[in-house]
Enzyme design. Structure first.
Site, mmCIF file in Angstrom:
data_model
loop_
_atom_site.group_PDB
_atom_site.id
_atom_site.type_symbol
_atom_site.label_atom_id
_atom_site.label_comp_id
_atom_site.label_asym_id
_atom_site.label_seq_id
_atom_site.Cartn_x
_atom_site.Cartn_y
_atom_site.Cartn_z
ATOM 1 N N GLU A 152 -3.535 7.607 -5.121
ATOM 2 C CA GLU A 152 -3.773 6.901 -6.388
ATOM 3 C C GLU A 152 -5.086 7.383 -6.987
ATOM 4 O O GLU A 152 -6.023 7.665 -6.235
ATOM 5 C CB GLU A 152 -3.838 5.391 -6.147
ATOM 6 C CG GLU A 152 -2.475 4.813 -5.775
ATOM 7 C CD GLU A 152 -2.475 3.292 -5.657
ATOM 8 O OE1 GLU A 152 -3.444 2.649 -6.099
ATOM 9 O OE2 GLU A 152 -1.507 2.748 -5.124
ATOM 10 N N ARG A 160 0.840 -1.193 0.000
ATOM 11 C CA ARG A 160 0.000 0.000 0.000
ATOM 12 C C ARG A 160 0.872 1.238 0.000
ATOM 13 O O ARG A 160 1.877 1.310 0.731
ATOM 14 C CB ARG A 160 -0.913 0.039 1.243
ATOM 15 C CG ARG A 160 -2.166 -0.817 1.111
ATOM 16 C CD ARG A 160 -3.097 -0.279 0.019
ATOM 17 N NE ARG A 160 -4.267 -1.090 -0.224
ATOM 18 C CZ ARG A 160 -4.367 -2.047 -1.161
ATOM 19 N NH1 ARG A 160 -3.337 -2.331 -1.943
ATOM 20 N NH2 ARG A 160 -5.499 -2.704 -1.332
ATOM 21 N N HIS A 207 -0.132 0.075 -9.825
ATOM 22 C CA HIS A 207 -0.919 -0.858 -8.983
ATOM 23 C C HIS A 207 -1.327 -2.113 -9.779
ATOM 24 O O HIS A 207 -2.507 -2.390 -9.976
ATOM 25 C CB HIS A 207 -2.158 -0.137 -8.428
ATOM 26 C CG HIS A 207 -2.691 -0.781 -7.172
ATOM 27 N ND1 HIS A 207 -3.218 -0.052 -6.130
ATOM 28 C CD2 HIS A 207 -2.788 -2.073 -6.779
ATOM 29 C CE1 HIS A 207 -3.605 -0.866 -5.172
ATOM 30 N NE2 HIS A 207 -3.360 -2.104 -5.543
#
Ligand code: NAD
Ligand code: MLT
Length: 552
Positions: free
Chosen positions: A264, A235, A282
């Site tokens: 993000e 994360r 990601h």
């Protein structure tokens, strides 16, 4: 008919399962890219939702939702869902913890290798028509030390791969046993700071929490092994991105590979301009295999929940499997009714409650039964209470709930006894089941008796003196109220006694006043309970759907 909303792009295998769920009467709609009012309105029209990490299911998106019962995250991290808001509304949040483990571990390894051999930079250079063999000197993994923070599913899979590359592996995770670590060939270290001076590579595989936020920041730059390469596939925010840029600039850090970012989507960052940086948007779980697995597993969780009430992989509620639910169904009804009863015996807020199980019930899933009691206790005061949110709602109100169990039988094969402790009074009730589904009160305010636990009840405390039952019966007779059943409990002749009348209709305030005025009567309370056989909506829904599923 239950309906599901798909909020992020889902693999075709998941959608195919949703098509198949139509046979169970479940419909679905795909609506990706929603936010704001559009998301709130969409969530309010469905019973279940499934998402990845794109949509943000905030408290505002759930505000005023009276319909949604479950949210499934097709993936691991549920940080895009406000779980507290969901729990408060009684919405179960589930995830698919294992479906993308291997893909993410492989991606972490792709980043470790890519970083070590400058794969992306060399590729870009050659595409720019440069044959630059000297610029891209790399590092070999064999013999190097890898530090892993977080040794859950992904961290362990990374460790296994690292061992296959002949790396020395140091690990930190407060929840990994030394035996398991030894099995995986991991040397356990007791803090992150403890491993920083030793590791050539550091990879993190924890959730982002207060403890893991900025695990590597400016201060840690002082103690890391010079040239360390840092990888984050978990994360954004676990590394302080500003400190990474600073470390690269100073030459303390030899390379940084990030799949996840503090904010993000992230399309601009000072890191993007720096050498020794490898970034992906990601993509840890972005493989056909992982996406198929999390979608299939996620849809399965949602359909099971909507058809049988089964709860698996919940992150905000204990697991409820249909067999456990079936095994305590009658007791859920009983304890929910005891909660409803006690909530009506006193208007003052309780300070604490204790629930004691005796006999066969003590060996079953009493967590659920306790939650059902809490739901009954709060139902009259709070909207949308169910077994998912009831205990949290009690805790939020500062009301302690204590559970005790003993399996040896008492006077009945199973008894649920509850004490509700207020500022200056304790109310007590105990109940049992006759057969599998007929709840009865067997003790009230410390007196033994036997009364139905349904419909309209009149509970009156009194002095045990001759003629009192006749006077009460007379008062109701004059008001035209039929008494279906009457039961009285007392400890000693002539002492304190309690009576429970099951009435065919609700008495008027005048009729209640007439009873209260009878000599010897000390207190009178009308208690309204659902008719026999009427289950709470959260239990009825799962029974009805489990019947549908079995028929289908
Ligand atoms: P997991 O729950 O199996 O493992 C997490 C581990 O972290 C646990 O063992 C826990 O004890 C440990 N941990 C928690 N706090 C810690 C701390 N302060 N210090 C050390 N260890 C700590 O989870 P997982 O499936 O292995 O996933 C790990 C992370 O990867 C999650 O954040 C998940 O969201 C993320 N993830 C990212 C991608 C991606 O696409 N990049 C894909 C899947 C998972
Ligand atoms: C996860 O937590 O599962 C990952 O972030 C992968 C994803 O679903 O994007």
């Amino acid at each position: 008919m239950p309906s599901i909303i798909v909020l992020d792009t889902l693999s075709p295998d998941g959608l195919a399962l949703l098509d198949a769920a139509k046979a169970h009467g479940i419909t679905y709609e795909v609506a990706t890219g929603l936010s704001g009012d559009g998301l709130r309105e969409a969530l309010a029209r469905h019973d279940g939702a499934i998402c990845r990490s794109g949509v943000k299911i905030t408290a505002a998106a759930l505000a005023g939702n009276h319909r949604l019962r479950a949210i499934v995250r097709a993936g691991v991290g549920t940080d895009n869902i406000d779980k507290e808001a969901a729990t408060r509304l009684g919405i179960v949040v589930m995830n698919t913890p294992a479906g993308n483990t291997l893909s993410t571990a492989e991606h972490a390894f792709a980043l470790i290798l890519g970083l070590s051999r400058n794969v992306a930079a060399a590729d870009a250079s050659l595409r720019a028509h440069k044959w630059d063999r000297n610029k891209f000197m790399g590092a070999q993994l064999a013999g190097k030390t890898l530090g892993i923070v977080g040794l859950g599913r992904i961290g362990q899979a990374v460790a296994e791969r690292a061992r296959a590359f002949d790396m020395r592996v140091l690990g930190y995770d407060p929840f990994l046993s030394p035996d398991r670590a030894a099995e995986l060939g991991i040397e356990l270290i007791d803090s992150v700071r403890g491993m920083l001076p030793e590791v050539d590579y550091l990879t993190v595989h924890t959730p982002l929490t207060d403890e893991t936020r900025h695990l590597v920041g400016m201060k840690e730059l002082e103690i890391v092994k010079p040239g360390i390469r840092l990888i984050n596939c978990a994360r954004g925010g676990i590394y302080d991105e500003a400190a990474l840029a600073e470390g690269l600039k100073r030459g303390v850090i030899g390379g940084v590979a990030l799949d996840v970012f503090e904010k993000e989507p992230c399309t601009d960052s000072p890191l993007f301009e720096m050498p020794g940086v490898l970034v992906t948007p990601h993509l840890g779980a972005s493989t056909e295999e992982a996406q198929s697995q999390v979608a299939v597993e996620g849809v399965g969780l949602l359909v099971d929940f909507l058809t049988t009430g089964a709860i698996r992989h919940a992150v905000n509620s204990s697991a409820i499997d249909p067999a456990a639910l079936e095994g305590v169904r009658g007791f859920l009804d009983l304890s929910w009714r005891l909660g409803l009863l006690l909530s009506q015996l006193d208007s003052a807020a309780p300070r604490s409650c204790s629930i004691a199980y005796r006999g066969e019930i003590a060996a079953r899933n009493t967590r659920l039964v306790t939650a059902a009691f809490a739901a009954g206790l709060l139902e009259g005061s709070i909207e949308d209470v169910n077994i998912v949110n009831a205990e949290m709602l009690l805790r939020e109100r500062g009301i302690e709930l204590v559970e005790q169990s003993r399996t040896d039988p008492g006077a009945f094969s199973s008894v649920v006894a509850v004490d509700l402790v207020g500022d200056d009074q304790v109310h007590r009730a105990a109940g049992t089941l006759f057969g599998h589904s007929m709840p009865r009160i067997v003790q009230l305010e410390g007196q033994r008796l036997e009364a139905y636990l349904d419909g309209i009840l009149l509970v009156f405390t009194h002095q045990d003196v001759p003629g009192i039952i006749g006077r009460v019966g007379n008062a109701f007779g004059q008001s035209g109220i039929n008494i279906a059943q009457m039961t009285v409990g007392r400890s000693t002749p002539g002492g304190d006694a309690i009576g429970v009348l099951n009435l065919d209709q609700e008495p008027s305030p005048e009729a209640v006043a007439a009873v209260a005025a009878c000599p010897g009567v000390k207190s009178v309370r009308v208690v309204k309970l659902p008719p026999a056989g009427q289950l709470p909506s959260w239990l009825a829904a799962s029974s009805a759907s489990s019947r549908t599923a079995r028929r289908g």
